[in-house]
Design a protein around this motif. Sequence first.
Motif, PDB file in Angstrom:
ATOM      1  N   ARG A 149       1.111  10.722  30.620  1.00  0.00           N
ATOM      2  CA  ARG A 149      -0.438  10.658  30.652  1.00  0.00           C
ATOM      3  C   ARG A 149      -1.002  10.853  29.327  1.00  0.00           C
ATOM      4  N   GLU A 193      12.751  23.625  42.272  1.00  0.00           N
ATOM      5  CA  GLU A 193      11.422  24.054  41.287  1.00  0.00           C
ATOM      6  C   GLU A 193      11.668  23.752  39.833  1.00  0.00           C
ATOM      7  N   TYR A 212      11.386  19.811  39.794  1.00  0.00           N
ATOM      8  CA  TYR A 212       9.872  19.578  39.809  1.00  0.00           C
ATOM      9  C   TYR A 212       9.010  19.961  38.435  1.00  0.00           C
ATOM     10  N   ALA A 213       9.253  20.943  38.028  1.00  0.00           N
ATOM     11  CA  ALA A 213       8.495  21.387  36.663  1.00  0.00           C
ATOM     12  C   ALA A 213       9.116  20.439  35.444  1.00  0.00           C
ATOM     13  N   GLN A 214      10.158  19.902  35.355  1.00  0.00           N
ATOM     14  CA  GLN A 214      10.526  19.040  34.334  1.00  0.00           C
ATOM     15  C   GLN A 214       9.737  17.674  34.639  1.00  0.00           C
ATOM     16  N   ALA A 215       9.823  17.251  35.862  1.00  0.00           N
ATOM     17  CA  ALA A 215       9.158  16.046  36.179  1.00  0.00           C
ATOM     18  C   ALA A 215       7.733  16.036  35.941  1.00  0.00           C
ATOM     19  N   LYS A 216       7.251  17.135  36.384  1.00  0.00           N
ATOM     20  CA  LYS A 216       5.556  17.324  35.985  1.00  0.00           C
ATOM     21  C   LYS A 216       5.233  17.505  34.551  1.00  0.00           C
ATOM     22  N   ALA A 217       6.330  17.994  33.698  1.00  0.00           N
ATOM     23  CA  ALA A 217       6.072  17.951  32.376  1.00  0.00           C
ATOM     24  C   ALA A 217       6.224  16.485  31.630  1.00  0.00           C
ATOM     25  N   ARG A 218       7.212  15.708  32.378  1.00  0.00           N
ATOM     26  CA  ARG A 218       7.414  14.284  31.751  1.00  0.00           C
ATOM     27  C   ARG A 218       6.116  13.483  32.204  1.00  0.00           C
ATOM     28  N   LEU A 219       5.537  13.807  33.635  1.00  0.00           N
ATOM     29  CA  LEU A 219       4.523  12.907  33.709  1.00  0.00           C
ATOM     30  C   LEU A 219       3.080  13.201  32.894  1.00  0.00           C
ATOM     31  N   GLN A 220       2.952  14.410  32.563  1.00  0.00           N
ATOM     32  CA  GLN A 220       1.939  14.967  31.688  1.00  0.00           C
ATOM     33  C   GLN A 220       2.228  14.267  30.328  1.00  0.00           C
TER      34      GLN A 220
END
Length: 57
Positions: free
Chosen positions: A24, A10, A13-21
């Motif tokens: 973007r 988790e 996942y949160a770190q990857a989501k932050a990198r993706l954001q």
Amino acid sequence: MAETELERAEKRYAQAKARLQGIRNREATKQRKFDTRRKVILGVPFSTWRLGIPGLL
């Protein structure tokens, strides 16, 4: 207290989501800058023609 495999997943996942954001957001900023530049470059000749300013271009 040791993290479980689920907690580590988790967190990753949160770190990857932050990198993706972040990626973007940078891309959106880049596109806005490009769009503004395009509007300025295209707008100057139109404005000079519309206002009838001779010799500006």
